[in-house]
Scaffold this active site. Structure first.
Site, PDB file in Angstrom:
ATOM      1  N   ASN A 157      -7.413  -6.000  14.467  1.00 28.64           N
ATOM      2  CA  ASN A 157      -7.773  -4.864  13.615  1.00 28.64           C
ATOM      3  C   ASN A 157      -9.252  -4.620  13.805  1.00 28.64           C
ATOM      4  O   ASN A 157     -10.072  -5.509  13.553  1.00 28.64           O
ATOM      5  CB  ASN A 157      -7.482  -5.160  12.138  1.00 28.64           C
ATOM      6  CG  ASN A 157      -5.988  -5.152  11.842  1.00 28.64           C
ATOM      7  OD1 ASN A 157      -5.179  -4.876  12.722  1.00 28.64           O
ATOM      8  ND2 ASN A 157      -5.639  -5.456  10.613  1.00 28.64           N
ATOM      9  N   HIS A 172       1.253  -9.216   4.583  1.00 28.56           N
ATOM     10  CA  HIS A 172       0.075  -8.349   4.468  1.00 28.56           C
ATOM     11  C   HIS A 172      -0.401  -8.372   3.013  1.00 28.56           C
ATOM     12  O   HIS A 172      -0.296  -7.383   2.294  1.00 28.56           O
ATOM     13  CB  HIS A 172       0.417  -6.928   4.942  1.00 28.56           C
ATOM     14  CG  HIS A 172      -0.778  -6.100   5.299  1.00 28.56           C
ATOM     15  ND1 HIS A 172      -0.902  -5.441   6.513  1.00 28.56           N
ATOM     16  CD2 HIS A 172      -1.908  -5.813   4.622  1.00 28.56           C
ATOM     17  CE1 HIS A 172      -2.049  -4.784   6.548  1.00 28.56           C
ATOM     18  NE2 HIS A 172      -2.674  -4.981   5.409  1.00 28.56           N
ATOM     19  N   ARG A 221       4.028   0.035  13.017  1.00 30.85           N
ATOM     20  CA  ARG A 221       3.747  -1.278  12.443  1.00 30.85           C
ATOM     21  C   ARG A 221       3.790  -1.191  10.924  1.00 30.85           C
ATOM     22  O   ARG A 221       3.085  -0.369  10.333  1.00 30.85           O
ATOM     23  CB  ARG A 221       2.369  -1.762  12.898  1.00 30.85           C
ATOM     24  CG  ARG A 221       1.930  -3.036  12.208  1.00 30.85           C
ATOM     25  CD  ARG A 221       0.570  -3.547  12.673  1.00 30.85           C
ATOM     26  NE  ARG A 221       0.259  -4.745  11.899  1.00 30.85           N
ATOM     27  CZ  ARG A 221      -0.832  -4.899  11.151  1.00 30.85           C
ATOM     28  NH1 ARG A 221      -1.765  -3.977  11.112  1.00 30.85           N
ATOM     29  NH2 ARG A 221      -1.007  -6.001  10.447  1.00 30.85           N
ATOM     30  N   ASP A 258       2.298   0.509  -7.966  1.00 33.29           N
ATOM     31  CA  ASP A 258       3.644   0.537  -8.570  1.00 33.29           C
ATOM     32  C   ASP A 258       4.551   1.553  -7.886  1.00 33.29           C
ATOM     33  O   ASP A 258       5.742   1.297  -7.697  1.00 33.29           O
ATOM     34  CB  ASP A 258       3.565   0.887 -10.064  1.00 33.29           C
ATOM     35  CG  ASP A 258       3.029  -0.271 -10.897  1.00 33.29           C
ATOM     36  OD1 ASP A 258       2.684  -1.321 -10.311  1.00 33.29           O
ATOM     37  OD2 ASP A 258       2.938  -0.118 -12.131  1.00 33.29           O
ATOM     38  N   ASN A 310      -1.573 -10.748   8.495  1.00 36.93           N
ATOM     39  CA  ASN A 310      -2.551  -9.698   8.698  1.00 36.93           C
ATOM     40  C   ASN A 310      -3.888 -10.126   8.122  1.00 36.93           C
ATOM     41  O   ASN A 310      -4.016 -10.370   6.926  1.00 36.93           O
ATOM     42  CB  ASN A 310      -2.119  -8.409   7.997  1.00 36.93           C
ATOM     43  CG  ASN A 310      -3.174  -7.329   8.164  1.00 36.93           C
ATOM     44  OD1 ASN A 310      -3.323  -6.772   9.247  1.00 36.93           O
ATOM     45  ND2 ASN A 310      -3.951  -7.053   7.126  1.00 36.93           N
ATOM     46  N   GLU A 311      -4.903 -10.227   8.977  1.00 34.31           N
ATOM     47  CA  GLU A 311      -6.290 -10.430   8.578  1.00 34.31           C
ATOM     48  C   GLU A 311      -6.529 -11.675   7.727  1.00 34.31           C
ATOM     49  O   GLU A 311      -6.784 -11.581   6.520  1.00 34.31           O
ATOM     50  CB  GLU A 311      -6.820  -9.184   7.846  1.00 34.31           C
ATOM     51  CG  GLU A 311      -6.868  -7.960   8.733  1.00 34.31           C
ATOM     52  CD  GLU A 311      -7.564  -6.760   8.082  1.00 34.31           C
ATOM     53  OE1 GLU A 311      -7.823  -6.804   6.866  1.00 34.31           O
ATOM     54  OE2 GLU A 311      -7.841  -5.793   8.794  1.00 34.31           O
ATOM     55  N   GLU A 347      -4.727  -2.174  14.098  1.00 30.53           N
ATOM     56  CA  GLU A 347      -5.273  -1.206  13.131  1.00 30.53           C
ATOM     57  C   GLU A 347      -6.580  -0.660  13.668  1.00 30.53           C
ATOM     58  O   GLU A 347      -7.370  -1.402  14.258  1.00 30.53           O
ATOM     59  CB  GLU A 347      -5.603  -1.855  11.765  1.00 30.53           C
ATOM     60  CG  GLU A 347      -4.429  -2.108  10.884  1.00 30.53           C
ATOM     61  CD  GLU A 347      -4.836  -2.713   9.540  1.00 30.53           C
ATOM     62  OE1 GLU A 347      -5.960  -2.449   9.069  1.00 30.53           O
ATOM     63  OE2 GLU A 347      -4.015  -3.446   8.981  1.00 30.53           O
ATOM     64  N   HIS A 401      -1.880  -5.213 -12.913  1.00 32.97           N
ATOM     65  CA  HIS A 401      -1.311  -5.051 -14.260  1.00 32.97           C
ATOM     66  C   HIS A 401      -2.122  -5.777 -15.327  1.00 32.97           C
ATOM     67  O   HIS A 401      -2.208  -5.323 -16.466  1.00 32.97           O
ATOM     68  CB  HIS A 401       0.142  -5.536 -14.286  1.00 32.97           C
ATOM     69  CG  HIS A 401       1.065  -4.689 -13.449  1.00 32.97           C
ATOM     70  ND1 HIS A 401       2.287  -5.119 -12.997  1.00 32.97           N
ATOM     71  CD2 HIS A 401       0.913  -3.428 -12.964  1.00 32.97           C
ATOM     72  CE1 HIS A 401       2.861  -4.160 -12.273  1.00 32.97           C
ATOM     73  NE2 HIS A 401       2.032  -3.134 -12.236  1.00 32.97           N
ATOM     74  N   GLN A 422       0.798  -1.223   0.000  1.00 29.43           N
ATOM     75  CA  GLN A 422       0.000   0.000   0.000  1.00 29.43           C
ATOM     76  C   GLN A 422       0.837   1.283   0.000  1.00 29.43           C
ATOM     77  O   GLN A 422       0.318   2.343  -0.337  1.00 29.43           O
ATOM     78  CB  GLN A 422      -0.956  -0.007   1.199  1.00 29.43           C
ATOM     79  CG  GLN A 422      -2.024  -1.078   1.075  1.00 29.43           C
ATOM     80  CD  GLN A 422      -2.932  -1.130   2.278  1.00 29.43           C
ATOM     81  OE1 GLN A 422      -2.610  -1.745   3.278  1.00 29.43           O
ATOM     82  NE2 GLN A 422      -4.075  -0.470   2.205  1.00 29.43           N
ATOM     83  N   TYR A 428     -12.588  -1.915  13.292  1.00 32.01           N
ATOM     84  CA  TYR A 428     -13.096  -0.710  12.633  1.00 32.01           C
ATOM     85  C   TYR A 428     -14.573  -0.424  12.926  1.00 32.01           C
ATOM     86  O   TYR A 428     -14.946   0.721  13.055  1.00 32.01           O
ATOM     87  CB  TYR A 428     -12.932  -0.830  11.114  1.00 32.01           C
ATOM     88  CG  TYR A 428     -11.496  -0.706  10.650  1.00 32.01           C
ATOM     89  CD1 TYR A 428     -10.940   0.539  10.384  1.00 32.01           C
ATOM     90  CD2 TYR A 428     -10.695  -1.831  10.494  1.00 32.01           C
ATOM     91  CE1 TYR A 428      -9.622   0.671   9.955  1.00 32.01           C
ATOM     92  CE2 TYR A 428      -9.372  -1.712  10.069  1.00 32.01           C
ATOM     93  CZ  TYR A 428      -8.841  -0.463   9.804  1.00 32.01           C
ATOM     94  OH  TYR A 428      -7.544  -0.340   9.388  1.00 32.01           O
TER      95      TYR A 428
END
Ligand SMILES: *[C@@H]1O[C@H](CO)[C@@H](O)[C@H](O)[C@H]1NC(C)=O
Length: 507
Positions: free
Chosen positions: A328, A141, A96, A71, A185-186, A398, A58, A38, A330
């Protein structure tokens, strides 16, 4: 009766005035979080190998809402010193981030280790350590080496061997300075979104068995990496290793036995599949869900259940294989046994669950469809985990709020309100005895938000993706968070005196 009234009044009085007295412990780790794909960019820098998000963006740019990709992203590959300067400005205790598997091992396997990849992370970590910022490193991740995907990725029962080899190389190279490790992660987003449906790479969309087999192979790979660390690195390096699971809150829509059961099934579908094998007393997949899937599989003509079993050896390997529970968190959703049902593919995880979900319209909405501000959702989730899994050590790895990228959004009051509410929940959880050790805000900076590209922004620093240098600029939430970290209290009325960000030299 009189005494009762008096206590009641004093409680109200205290609540109104007590923010100064509600302190985060001095050793509580305040941080911010990001993930390699990310932010890093440098997608083919030096000898980095292709990963599944490189391949997806891509070959199928229309999959991403703004046809963008990672990219270049925030170009942390070039700008890592600026990132660390932002951490110093905020006075972060911890940061992190994730390591990109194919940047370290271009072919996915352990024969070829990239010295450029190692150098990048060594420099990044050294820069943090120099300023007393605790690195918290996620091994995976979502950016699987494409060459591992070509072998089936998480569907291949040999996956754990490749992951353990990779984990050992990371522990060996960075473990002298990194003391907080997160394997995955997740898992839900890896398995359900990537393998059991069609919203994340590798878009396998095997709705029948994708989620379940991935879940099993993932928790075994987690346990193998965990014991590699515990047996061969921890004695010298002395850190901790855990896993991060997305634990949003799922409560009953109505206070009925049917809805309570529906909410329980939904929790098993969303995160119990991954948490139960590791953190529950008996291990293995959640019982109620396994029974439902077994029954439905038989009705659907399968010779055996679509949810695999653990051998006794596997069950014992995985059970207890974590030093902490990374959460995490939210949002929340209300669950009904009868109302708000939708049509799902048959067979699929969501059809197996067979419950309806509902979000009350009064919950404030963010720019992301999955993220509404739900009252007490973090408190509900954390106290539930405490009671269910014998009070595990927890880090919030998160938590954050999403807005659109329009100009002039530096005064991100929606995000400020969200952070204050979440951190108040964290304080309430501490008071309720939850063993909560830290909080990582998502995210340090704007980044590539997967399918939504750059249309949803979660950074406390804005990134100008139009500028060559990917210029970063703090939003109001960065100043508010800095003040909370510094004072260890949440002043509900604090406003920054100016929007000039300087380095907190006291740190
Ligand atoms: C995924 O599978 C479902 C059900 O089989 C189907 O409706 C959907 O279109 C598929 N998605 C993609 C991207 O092929």
């Amino acid at each position: 009766m009189k005494l009762f009234v008096f206590i009641g009044l004093s409680a109200v009085f205290c609540n109104a005035a007590e923010w100064q007295d509600r302190r985060f412990p001095d050793d509580f780790l305040f941080g911010a979080a990001t993930a390699a794909y990310q932010i890093e960019g440098g997608w083919n820098a030096d000898d980095k190998g292709e990963n599944i998000w490189d391949r997806l963006t891509h070959t199928n740019p229309g999959f991403i809402a703004d046809r963008s990709n990672g990219d270049i992203a925030a170009d942390t590959y070039t700008n890592y010193r600026t990132d660390v300067e932002m951490m110093r400005q905020l006075g972060l205790d911890a940061y992190r981030f994730s390591v990109s598997w194919s940047r370290i091992l271009p072919d996915g396997l352990s024969n070829k280790v990239s010295s450029a990849g190692l150098a990048f992370y060594n420099n990044y970590i050294d820069e943090m350590v120099k300023y007393n910022i605790t690195p918290m490193v996620t091994l995976y991740h979502w950016d699987l080496p494409q060459k591992i995907q070509d072998l089936g990725g998480f569907m291949n029962p040999l996956f754990h061997e490749w992951f353990e080899d990779y984990a050992r190389i990371v522990f060996e190279n960075f473990g002298d300075r990194v003391k907080h490790w997160i394997t995955f992660n997740e898992p839900r987003e890896i398995c359900y979104e990537g393998y059991g449906s069609d919203t994340k790479a590798p878009v396998l969309n095997r709705t029948d068995i994708g989620t379940y087999y991935c879940a099993k192979n993932l928790v075994i790979a987690h346990a193998k990496a965990y014991y590699a660390y515990v047996n061969d690195f921890k004695p010298k390096q002395g850190g901790v290793c855990g896993i991060t699971i997305s634990v949003n809150w799922f409560g009953p829509l109505d206070d009925t036995a049917d809805d309570l059961l529906a909410a329980k099934i939904k929790r098993q579908v969303e995160w119990g599949l991954y948490a139960e094998p590791i953190f529950s007393e008996n291990g293995g997949f959640p019982t109620e869900l396994s029974e439902i899937v077994a029954k439905k599989s038989a009705e659907q003509g399968y010779k055996k259940s679509r949810i695999p079993e653990f051998t006794e050896e596997e069950r014992k390997l995985v059970q207890g294989s974590s030093d902490f529970f990374g959460v995490n968190h939210y949002s929340a959703t209300l669950v009904s046994a009868t109302k708000h049902k939708q049509l799902y593919p048959v067979p699929s995880l969501l059809d197996d669950a067979g419950v309806g979900i509902y979000r009350p319209p009064e919950w404030p909405e963010s720019a992301s469809s999955w993220l509404a501000m739900a009252p007490k959702s973090m408190y509900n989730a954390l106290t539930h985990l405490k009671n269910k899994y014998n009070n595990p050590t927890i880090y919030i790895t998160e938590n954050g709020w999403s807005e659109t990228p329009h100009d002039g959004n530096y005064i991100d009051d929606g995000r400020v309100r969200y952070f204050r509410a979440a951190l108040n929940d964290a304080l309430d959880s501490l008071e309720a005895g939850v063993d909560l050790r830290g909080y990582m805000a998502w995210s340090l900076m704007d980044n590539f938000e997967w399918n939504q590209g750059y249309l949803e922004r979660l950074g406390i620093y804005e990134v100008n993706f139009e500028s060559e240098s990917r210029e970063r600029r703090p939003r109001k939430s960065a100043f508010i968070y800095k003040q909370i970290i510094k004072t260890r209290v949440i002043d509900p009325n604090y406003e920054p005196e100016s929007y000039h960000m300087s380095i907190d030299e006291g740190h």
